[in-house]
Design an enzyme around this catalytic site. Sequence first.
Site, mmCIF file in Angstrom:
data_model
loop_
_atom_site.group_PDB
_atom_site.id
_atom_site.type_symbol
_atom_site.label_atom_id
_atom_site.label_comp_id
_atom_site.label_asym_id
_atom_site.label_seq_id
_atom_site.Cartn_x
_atom_site.Cartn_y
_atom_site.Cartn_z
ATOM 1 N N HIS A 72 -13.319 43.957 14.172
ATOM 2 C CA HIS A 72 -12.699 43.893 15.630
ATOM 3 C C HIS A 72 -13.159 45.078 16.277
ATOM 4 C CE1 HIS A 72 -9.542 43.290 18.817
ATOM 5 N NE2 HIS A 72 -9.979 44.615 18.970
ATOM 6 N N GLU A 73 -12.979 46.364 15.580
ATOM 7 C CA GLU A 73 -13.448 47.700 16.350
ATOM 8 C C GLU A 73 -15.022 47.702 16.545
ATOM 9 O OE1 GLU A 73 -11.514 49.261 17.774
ATOM 10 O OE2 GLU A 73 -9.726 48.247 16.924
ATOM 11 N N HIS A 103 -16.079 45.741 19.322
ATOM 12 C CA HIS A 103 -15.928 46.500 20.523
ATOM 13 C C HIS A 103 -17.001 47.196 20.826
ATOM 14 C CE1 HIS A 103 -12.040 45.461 22.262
ATOM 15 N NE2 HIS A 103 -11.243 45.968 21.101
ATOM 16 N N GLU A 143 -10.666 41.624 24.271
ATOM 17 C CA GLU A 143 -9.654 41.592 23.173
ATOM 18 C C GLU A 143 -10.078 40.339 22.447
ATOM 19 O OE1 GLU A 143 -8.312 43.780 21.502
ATOM 20 O OE2 GLU A 143 -8.793 45.235 23.032
#
Lengths: 188, 399
Positions: free
Chosen positions: B143-144, B147, B225
Amino acid sequence: MAIGIGIAVLVIIVLLIVGVVVMYNGLVRLRNQMNNAWSQIDVQLKRRHDLIPNLIETVKGYAAHERETLDAVISARNMAQGAVGKGVGAQSKAEGALSGALMGLFAVAEAYPDLKANQNFLSLQEELTSTENKIAFSRQFYNDSVLTLNNKVQMFPSNIIAGMFSFSEGEFFEIEVPKEREVPKVSF
Amino acid sequence: MWEQIRANRTKSFVLVGAMAAVLLGIGYIIGMMFFGSPIGGLFIALIIWGVMSLVAYFEGDNIFLSISRAKKIERDDHPRLYNIVEEMKIASGLEYMPAIYIIDDPAMNAFATGRDPKKAAVAVTSGLLQNLNRDELQGVIGHEIAHIKNRDVLLMTMCGVLLGTIVMISYYMMHMLFWGGISGGRRGGGGGSGGAIILLVGLVLMIVAPILARLIYYAISRKREYLADATAAQYTRYPEGLASALEKLGGSRLQPQSANEALAPMYITNPFRKKGKAATDLSSTHPPISERIRILRSMGGASFADYNASYTAVHRGGGSVMPVSALAGAGSLGIRAASSEAAVGEPSKIERTREVSDLMWKKNNYKTINCNCGTKLKVPPNIKRFTVKCPHCGTTHSV
């Protein structure tokens, strides 16, 4: 009137050239990405080959009489090393066999509590697990890149540019192992 | 498959443009109110915004990492974490290995910084390392990294700066209005009803603009997100990892000790989350955790198309979350099997806790002495004595 037509033709030609340049650059970018992804796989495969002698030494200290399993890993590793540079097909096959042999070794290791508690073995196991993952992920990225490139090479209108500048389709990298993404499971 | 990131950027730029328009609107009205012409106000707004942007662009990541007291770690400090980050770096096709930071905090959270992939960093709390297993950690790191790969860090930093500028200017202008009076009136010129209208419009704008900007900001953040969740599922080919991590994060009541509001969109879950908030909350940087888990769990595959289908199903036909271009030609992707814990040689929670606390001692410059009785003695860096005694067996060790 004639000037108007002339300008229109000129605009169309310029647009065409721009389109060709954009498509050509896109194809080059995809091809580079694919080659780069392939070299990533190579790095990880080499790392795995390098880790195995260490692993064998460590396991030998605790489970020397598991000759068969150890030999299977060693020969699979030598085969895999021999297959380097012999094309995607040969290499995927040899690497698949090596993955299988390693699974067998880790399954055997479960029966030796002392080995399992060994710090060196644990860190080797983490390294090999992760290398296995990295091989899978770089393969995944490579295959995604191949798919994107192949789509461009086959689909209109980029297929015209690809044909003109002889961009060829990439070859998928598949590792054939039974349940290859699953790490060895042990049942007693 | 990687084309959609560019398409998505365009959409976000439209929203950023809307925020910039709000800022310019404020500048314009300030100019009208205080200087009698829009130029001065626009100038002030742009100068403040420009300075703040430059600071955020060049120093933003350092500021964030230092206020969250993050400590940089190397491969040997925590091989598993390093490996997982490297795995996700490979899966995402990032060219550079992000720096890894660890924050000594029992609350579970993680964030990414770095204006471009070259200078990227991921930070995780020690609580996260303790509580998550390999697959879950992989989901969070995925997930990071998403980003970073989707350029959300830069986008959200720039949005945050815009928001900050708007809030700041409105705040000070309101104060000046109430305490300093309006100089525009004194200058004569327009005067009369024209001045009154400008004053009214100005007042309304000063109140509405910060709220509007905040709503836009939250909307952008929530969208990013969902996209990061979908991307993480695609990288790991294992949505359950992230879902199960989110479940653990959602179940914890601990709040991060040094979270920063400007950084909130970069965290894996909203660090300022309050319990029992409405599911369709417009004033949150993150979609509700339960909803994110539901979407991830009902995915039939691991691709963007699968995520989108699942999103639509969870919202009972409530539209789609991915841009159309992301879905074009994207089929379903297979989900991999879970890694079996025993076989990976995976440490249990107790071992993980010990591992992380040892690391934190080390990062705080404590020296470790292994006593023969099995006790690990931690010696503070500023110790004055030459020997320490083991509290368990009484052996004396020299420092």
